[in-house]
Design an enzyme around this catalytic site. Structure first.
Site, short mmCIF file in Angstrom:
data_model
loop_
_atom_site.label_atom_id
_atom_site.label_comp_id
_atom_site.label_asym_id
_atom_site.label_seq_id
_atom_site.Cartn_x
_atom_site.Cartn_y
_atom_site.Cartn_z
N VAL A 46 -5.32 6.38 0.11
CA VAL A 46 -4.08 6.82 -0.79
C VAL A 46 -4.64 8.34 -1.82
O VAL A 46 -4.42 8.91 -1.44
CB VAL A 46 -3.45 5.81 -1.63
CG1 VAL A 46 -2.76 5.90 -2.86
CG2 VAL A 46 -3.09 4.40 -1.00
N CYS A 47 -6.58 8.07 -1.75
CA CYS A 47 -6.48 8.98 -2.77
C CYS A 47 -6.26 9.83 -2.17
O CYS A 47 -5.98 11.30 -2.75
CB CYS A 47 -8.19 8.65 -2.28
SG CYS A 47 -9.25 7.26 -3.11
N PRO A 48 -6.75 10.61 -0.48
CA PRO A 48 -6.37 12.40 -0.21
C PRO A 48 -5.11 12.89 -0.58
O PRO A 48 -4.37 13.63 -0.64
CB PRO A 48 -6.80 11.20 1.20
CG PRO A 48 -6.57 10.87 1.82
CD PRO A 48 -7.46 9.86 0.03
N LEU A 51 -4.65 13.43 -4.15
CA LEU A 51 -5.68 14.59 -4.58
C LEU A 51 -5.04 16.35 -3.67
O LEU A 51 -4.64 17.31 -4.49
CB LEU A 51 -6.64 14.57 -3.98
CG LEU A 51 -8.00 13.52 -4.68
CD1 LEU A 51 -9.27 13.23 -4.19
CD2 LEU A 51 -7.57 13.72 -6.14
#
Length: 187
Positions: A46-48, A51
């Site tokens: 999920v993080c990329p 960001l």
């Protein structure tokens, strides 16, 4: 305990930005508006997406005088490696702060101790280094960075217009409210 209205505490940390390593401190959150975006870890799922979405909003945020910082438990070296190997993260031009000792995650009260990583926390900080808005999501719930633009505009409006407040769904140029006895029971 709420962090709203609290000043960012002193810290120093190593960071990565645009091919360079640099040191960041609480002083980097002063003199302009800042968005600080905590996420669990580099090389995740999920993080990329979050960001990259934040990078897509970065030019609009910069037009409002906002600087963006992302923070995870990873080191500045890991941020560089991720930046160099991920198409999504390779687009990022804002500062990526390393927090391997969890100093910032604890200070902003987003550290999940048993995992050694941060919740998905987003903080809007005013030019005096005071936290004005907080959003914290569970690990599996990604954020929408487009909402930051309107939140920043509202925060800036309220700061520049004492005595006025922005109602729900307020957009720049929209009507504001002046809390007073005349409004009691009329909204």
């Amino acid at each position: 305990m709420s962090l709203i209205g609290k000043e960012v505490q002193p810290f120093t940390a190593q960071a990565y930005r645009n091919g360079d390593f640099l040191e960041v401190s609480d002083q980097d959150f002063k003199g302009h508006w800042s968005v600080v975006c905590f996420y669990p870890a580099d090389f995740t799922f999920v993080c990329p997406t979050e960001l990259e979405d934040l990078q897509d909003q970065y030019p609009a945020l910069q037009e409002l005088g906002v600087e963006v910082f992302s923070v995870s438990r990873d080191s500045h070296f890991t941020h560089k490696a991720w930046h160099d190997t991920s198409e999504a993260i390779g687009k990022i031009t804002y500062t990526m702060i390393g927090d391997p000792a969890h100093v910032l995650s604890r200070q902003f009260d987003v550290l999940v101790e048993e995992l050694g990583q941060a919740d998905r926390g987003t903080f809007i900080i005013d030019p005096d280094g005071i936290i004005q808005a907080v959003e914290i999501n569970a690990d599996g719930i990604g954020r929408d960075a487009s909402t930051l633009v309107n939140k920043i505009k509202a925060a800036q409006y309220v700061r520049n217009n004492p005595g006025e407040v922005c109602p729900a769904k307020w957009k720049e140029g929209g009507e504001t409210l002046k809390p007073s006895l005349d409004l009691v029971g009329k909204i």
